[in-house]
Design a protein around this motif. Structure first.
Motif, short mmCIF file in Angstrom:
data_model
loop_
_atom_site.label_atom_id
_atom_site.label_comp_id
_atom_site.label_asym_id
_atom_site.label_seq_id
_atom_site.Cartn_x
_atom_site.Cartn_y
_atom_site.Cartn_z
N MET A 32 0.82 -1.22 0.00
CA MET A 32 0.00 0.00 0.00
C MET A 32 0.85 1.26 0.00
O MET A 32 0.47 2.27 -0.59
CB MET A 32 -0.91 0.01 1.22
CG MET A 32 -2.28 -0.51 0.88
SD MET A 32 -3.28 -0.67 2.33
CE MET A 32 -2.53 -2.08 3.11
N ALA B 212 11.00 13.57 -1.40
CA ALA B 212 10.06 13.99 -2.44
C ALA B 212 9.47 12.79 -3.17
O ALA B 212 8.35 12.85 -3.68
CB ALA B 212 10.75 14.91 -3.44
N ASP B 213 10.22 11.70 -3.24
CA ASP B 213 9.75 10.52 -3.93
C ASP B 213 8.75 9.72 -3.11
O ASP B 213 7.98 8.95 -3.64
CB ASP B 213 10.93 9.60 -4.27
CG ASP B 213 11.95 10.30 -5.14
OD1 ASP B 213 11.56 10.81 -6.19
OD2 ASP B 213 13.13 10.35 -4.74
N TRP B 214 8.79 9.90 -1.80
CA TRP B 214 7.99 9.03 -0.94
C TRP B 214 6.89 9.75 -0.17
O TRP B 214 6.04 9.10 0.42
CB TRP B 214 8.90 8.28 0.03
CG TRP B 214 9.78 7.27 -0.66
CD1 TRP B 214 11.13 7.33 -0.82
CD2 TRP B 214 9.36 6.06 -1.30
NE1 TRP B 214 11.58 6.23 -1.52
CE2 TRP B 214 10.50 5.43 -1.82
CE3 TRP B 214 8.12 5.44 -1.47
CZ2 TRP B 214 10.45 4.22 -2.52
CZ3 TRP B 214 8.07 4.23 -2.16
CH2 TRP B 214 9.22 3.64 -2.68
N ILE B 215 6.95 11.05 -0.10
CA ILE B 215 5.96 11.76 0.70
C ILE B 215 5.08 12.63 -0.19
O ILE B 215 5.55 13.56 -0.83
CB ILE B 215 6.62 12.64 1.79
CG1 ILE B 215 7.44 11.77 2.75
CG2 ILE B 215 5.56 13.43 2.56
CD1 ILE B 215 6.64 10.75 3.53
N SER B 216 3.80 12.29 -0.24
CA SER B 216 2.79 13.16 -0.83
C SER B 216 1.68 13.19 0.20
O SER B 216 1.72 12.47 1.21
CB SER B 216 2.28 12.57 -2.14
OG SER B 216 1.56 11.38 -1.89
N GLU C 129 -1.19 11.95 -0.04
CA GLU C 129 -1.80 10.62 0.02
C GLU C 129 -0.88 9.62 0.72
O GLU C 129 -1.32 8.82 1.53
CB GLU C 129 -2.11 10.16 -1.41
CG GLU C 129 -3.00 8.95 -1.49
CD GLU C 129 -4.42 9.21 -1.00
OE1 GLU C 129 -4.85 10.37 -1.02
OE2 GLU C 129 -5.07 8.24 -0.60
N ALA C 130 0.39 9.70 0.39
CA ALA C 130 1.34 8.77 1.00
C ALA C 130 1.39 8.95 2.51
O ALA C 130 1.46 7.97 3.26
CB ALA C 130 2.73 8.96 0.38
N ILE D 284 -1.63 7.36 4.13
CA ILE D 284 -1.53 5.89 4.19
C ILE D 284 -0.52 5.48 5.27
O ILE D 284 -0.72 4.52 6.00
CB ILE D 284 -1.20 5.32 2.80
CG1 ILE D 284 -2.42 5.55 1.90
CG2 ILE D 284 -0.85 3.83 2.88
CD1 ILE D 284 -2.30 5.07 0.49
N GLY E 36 -2.01 8.42 -7.63
CA GLY E 36 -0.97 7.49 -7.23
C GLY E 36 -0.36 7.98 -5.92
O GLY E 36 -0.75 9.03 -5.41
N LEU E 37 0.59 7.21 -5.41
CA LEU E 37 1.14 7.53 -4.09
C LEU E 37 2.10 8.71 -4.11
O LEU E 37 2.34 9.34 -3.09
CB LEU E 37 1.87 6.31 -3.53
CG LEU E 37 0.99 5.30 -2.82
CD1 LEU E 37 1.81 4.08 -2.48
CD2 LEU E 37 0.41 5.91 -1.56
N THR E 38 2.71 8.96 -5.26
CA THR E 38 3.71 10.01 -5.29
C THR E 38 3.28 11.10 -6.26
O THR E 38 2.45 10.87 -7.13
CB THR E 38 5.07 9.47 -5.75
OG1 THR E 38 4.86 8.80 -6.99
CG2 THR E 38 5.65 8.50 -4.76
N VAL E 39 3.84 12.26 -6.06
CA VAL E 39 3.56 13.36 -6.99
C VAL E 39 4.64 13.32 -8.06
O VAL E 39 5.82 13.46 -7.76
CB VAL E 39 3.59 14.71 -6.25
CG1 VAL E 39 3.37 15.85 -7.24
CG2 VAL E 39 2.52 14.73 -5.17
#
Lengths: 442, 402
Positions: free
Chosen positions: A353, A372-376, A378-379, A382, B159-162
């Motif tokens: 997930m 920046a690759d792992w935190i948005s 939405e992330a 979750i 998606g999970l990332t921007v």
């Protein structure tokens, strides 16, 4: 002097978090604890060799037409086997007595990514890591590079197994020819880096050099193993990066790999990736330089490079610069709280997930390594949801304040400790700990 | 929400957006446009020569050999578009859109990037400059910065990332399916309190909480928890959510999706094979998106673009290696489709780029700039100064948008 802050940095930045009692055990000499891990030889991981697993895969594929049900059963077993492989891998990292070395294994395995996006990688992903990466993690880079280039998983994943020299015997006989995928990615991703000064001609020449590096098929001796196919090798001398490789069959590739490993661009590329992983998303040039110099001066001795990492002052002076990847996060939860049979689904489900099922990177560049690759938005939601579920699952199995002191220890903010102390239930208290900024970072 | 600071420099124009993002939300106005824009990033280098095969080009079949797409009317053949180009048979579900005027292929298109690294190529595709790593602000984030202040997030990462194209100082939303139970508000407030001084986690969480409620109302609670059994479920769940969020009058206006599986070095196939599989996923995505958009489809433009194309010759292993120009696909109710645009360079050896790839004749930025100007109303000067700096030579193209 006992240094709990350095102990926390040692276990989080270099390892996979703190096992119960670990901070206390290593606080006397955190750097020594790390260096000690680099002396001991890596334990041999026993298991069915990749070649055997690949041969079984080839066989199942061959029988697809005559026995579709059998093939389907094989594929479903293979997927279950993979799930078990990644559970075992997560447990091994979570329970490791040498977590720094284990992180190095995972770093290199990601550097030389093979991905289950191609289905034949599914049965051999962990085999690749254990056979091509693990034995060389404290050895020399050129040996690892050669092991990777000769491993059937890589030769299949980046298509070199099928590449045929256009003027080779096989090339002239059949409508077969060059495939430059592995050659390009080895230059761009594994050695020189994208700005390492190679041209399209170098890519093509390196692909010619690597023609014949293949995998034995069913019906050939040692199916599923590395096989050098003389009749597929492009004849004649080749020129890579200005250096001429006279016609010498497989030796051309061995020599070219050795030369690539020794190029200064390779040292810089590797040093930059290591500094990004161990120091900060945008590491200071001084750290990169130190690692590159060590790499160059020692001829790519990865033990020496790992020791140089431990001696980088920037790592110790600035804790928690890195956001944990989902894999770091899940592994560290189970290192701190222990993992049992019931936790597997939760662990693997969480990795999926949060977007990082092991060995499922979308490209040969592997998993990215910055916040920046792992935190948005939405992330993060979750992550918080998963932290709550994990806390509720683990609630009652550990005293929250003890777990906090034993994991994020001296780095815990007053605010985090207060929230944990005031939580309405032990489950929520553990969820606060897992979701806390100190635990989400390393 | 995007978090990173630029790797090198801010481009002009983004300062305004950063200011807007810092203003109290209540004073800001609604959406600046009713139009919707979707960018689908085809990661891995899509082979335009087989997706929109120039079946009538005298050199096509010989260059492609076993992997050439058969002529229309033959087994596994292309759907004819205009007597010269066809559409790959795996796109048959959306082929009728062409006749409807809702599908528009443009051929021999390339970004300014001329080397053959996926990762640098994608960086240029998304950062909107001519150089990899020039900036960590994507061209869609810069587009958002030209659209004026809003009381909500107008950009959506699915998606999970921007993705880089949307990263930058203007905050954007993101959506991904989750099977986990949702925390209650008191738990979330406590976490917000914990994150107060964390510069990365705090803003991301604030946006996540903001979105969660809207998303649940729009898409339906628990979306994604009902796993189907279809081959392309993963893609259609995302497309469905994107479509529903975009269709919401109070929702985002710009969305970005990723589609993978285009790096077909071996077993690329013709009517079936790895390229056909990737196209099946793309087709399912488009069909789900259109269905979820409902009437808003008529206000929508979808641009599908990839980092570069693939070699004109088939390689030695039933596939193609990294190349240069490719086809770009546009879809949506707001385009003037039903034709193939672009200047066809031909496929003779002397017409190939470096003797190996389809020659670029259209700059991808020209296509995108046209859409941004004619569809979203971004001014030409903002396009030149802010969104795609140093792209003046990439002139707008007639006939894409009404």
């Amino acid at each position: 002097m006992r240094d709990f802050k350095a102990a926390t940095v040692a276990v989080t930045r270099f390892g996979f978090g703190a096992a119960p009692g670990e901070l206390n055990a290593i606080a006397g000499d955190p750097r020594g604890w790390l260096k000690q891990q680099l002396i001991a030889p890596d334990p041999v991981v026993n298991g069915t060799p990749s070649s055997v697993k690949l041969a079984a895969y080839f066989k199942a594929q061959q029988q697809k037409a005559t026995d579709p049900a059998g093939t389907q059963a094989f594929m479903s077993q293979m997927r279950d086997g993979f799930k078990n492989d990644i559970v075992q891998r997560t447990i091994a990292a979570a329970a490791s007595a040498t977590p720094f070395r284990e992180r190095l294994v995972q770093f290199w395995s990601n550097h030389f990514t093979v991905s289950i996006q191609r289905s034949f990688v599914i049965p051999v992903a962990t085999g690749f890591e254990n056979e091509a990466i693990r034995p060389h993690t404290l050895g020399s880079f050129k040996d690892m590079l050669r092991a990777v280039a000769m491993h059937p998983a890589m030769l299949l994943y980046l298509d070199n197994a099928e590449s045929v020299g256009p003027d080779s015997k096989a090339g002239l006989r059949r409508d077969k020819g060059l495939n430059e995928n592995l050659a390009r990615e080895m230059l761009e991703l594994h050695t020189l880096g994208v700005n390492g000064g190679y041209s399209q001609t170098d890519v093509t020449e390196f692909a010619n050099i690597l023609t014949g590096w293949s995998v034995a098929k069913l019906g050939e001796p040692n199916a599923g193993s590395f096989l050098y196919r003389t009749d597929c090798h492009e004849p004649g001398s080749k020129t890579l990066l200005g250096r001429v490789y006279p016609d010498a069959g497989m030796d051309e590739g061995l020599a070219a790999l050795e030369d690539l490993a020794a190029r200064p661009q390779t040292a810089t590329h590797i040093a930059t990736k290591l500094a990004c992983h161990f120091v900060a998303d945008q590491p200071p040039q001084s750290a990169i330089d130190k690692l590159a110099v060590t790499f160059t001066n020692t001829g790519g001795d990865l033990r020496a490079v790992a020791l140089a990492l431990v001696d980088l002052p920037q790592i110790w002076s600035q804790p928690l610069t890195k956001i944990k990847t989902p894999n770091d996060l899940v592994t560290s939860v189970y290192r701190t709280f222990g993992i049992d049979d019931d936790s597997f689904e939760h662990a693997i489900g969480g990795l999926k997930m949060m977007g990082q099922t092991p060995f499922d990177a979308l490209s040969p560049a592997g998993w990215p390594d910055t916040a920046a690759d792992w935190i948005s938005s939405e992330a993060v939601m979750i992550r918080v949801q998963w932290a709550l579920a994990a806390g509720q699952k683990l609630g009652g199995s550990a005293d929250p304040r003890t777990a906090a002191l034993g994991s994020i220890g001296p780095l815990a903010s007053e605010r985090t400790m207060a929230e944990i102390g005031n939580a309405p239930s032990p489950g929520q208290a553990l969820a606060f700990l897992i979701a806390s900024p100190e635990f989400q970072r390393r | 929400m995007s978090l990173i600071l630029p790797r090198r420099t801010f481009l002009g124009g983004v300062g305004t957006a950063a200011l807007a993002a810092g203003l109290p939300r209540a004073v800001l106005a609604g959406a600046p446009t009713d139009k919707r824009f979707v960018f689908i990033t085809l990661r891995g280098a899509m082979d335009g020569l087989n997706v929109v095969p120039p079946y009538a080009d005298p050199n096509y079949a010989a260059l492609r050999g076993q992997i050439a797409i058969a002529r229309p009317g033959t087994a596994g053949g292309a759907t004819d578009l205009n007597g010269f180009f066809g559409l790959h048979p795996a796109l048959s579900d959306i082929a009728p859109w062409y006749k409807e005027g809702a599908l528009l292929p443009i051929h021999a298109v390339a970004s300014p990037y001329r080397n053959r690294s996926h990762f640098d190529g994608q960086d240029v595709l998304e950062n909107g400059t001519t150089t990899p790593l020039e900036t960590s602000v994507g061209w869609l984030n810069r587009t958002l910065s030209t659209m004026g202040a809003s009381n909500r997030l107008l950009g959506l990462a699915v998606g999970l990332t921007v993705p880089l194209s949307l990263q930058g100082p203007v905050q954007v939303a993101s959506w991904a399916p989750s099977k986990l139970p949702e925390p209650d508000t008191s738990f979330l407030s406590a976490i917000q309190y914990l994150y107060q001084s964390d510069t990365i986690l705090a803003p991301a969480l604030a946006d996540g909480i903001d979105q969660e409620q809207t998303d649940n109302q729009t898409i339906g609670k628990g979306t994604g928890s009902t796993a189907g059994s279809g081959k392309y479920d993963d893609q259609t769940i995302l497309a469905n959510a994107a479509g529903k969020l975009l269709a919401d009058p109070n929702g985002p206006r710009i969305a970005v999706l990723d589609a993978e599986g285009w790096d077909t070095h071996v077993r690329q196939g013709a009517a079936t094979g790895r390229l056909a599989d990737a196209l099946g996923g793309l087709s399912a995505t488009l069909v789900a998106l259109r269905s979820a958009l409902g009437p808003v489809w008529n206000q929508t433009v979808i641009v599908m673009a990839t980092e570069f194309g693939r070699t004109a010759h088939a390689n030695g292993t039933g596939g193609t290696d990294h190349g240069t120009a490719t086809a770009t696909l546009l879809a949506g109710g707001a385009i003037l489709g039903g034709k193939v645009l672009g200047s066809w360079p031909g496929l003779t050896e002397d017409k190939l780029y470096q003797g190996r790839d389809l020659m670029p004749t259209t700059d991808l930025r020209a296509v995108i700039k046209t859409v941004l100007r004619n569809h979203l109303g971004v001014s030409q000067s903002q396009l030149e100064s802010t969104v795609f700096p140093n792209s003046a030579a990439a002139r707008p193209i007639a006939g894409i948008i009404a």
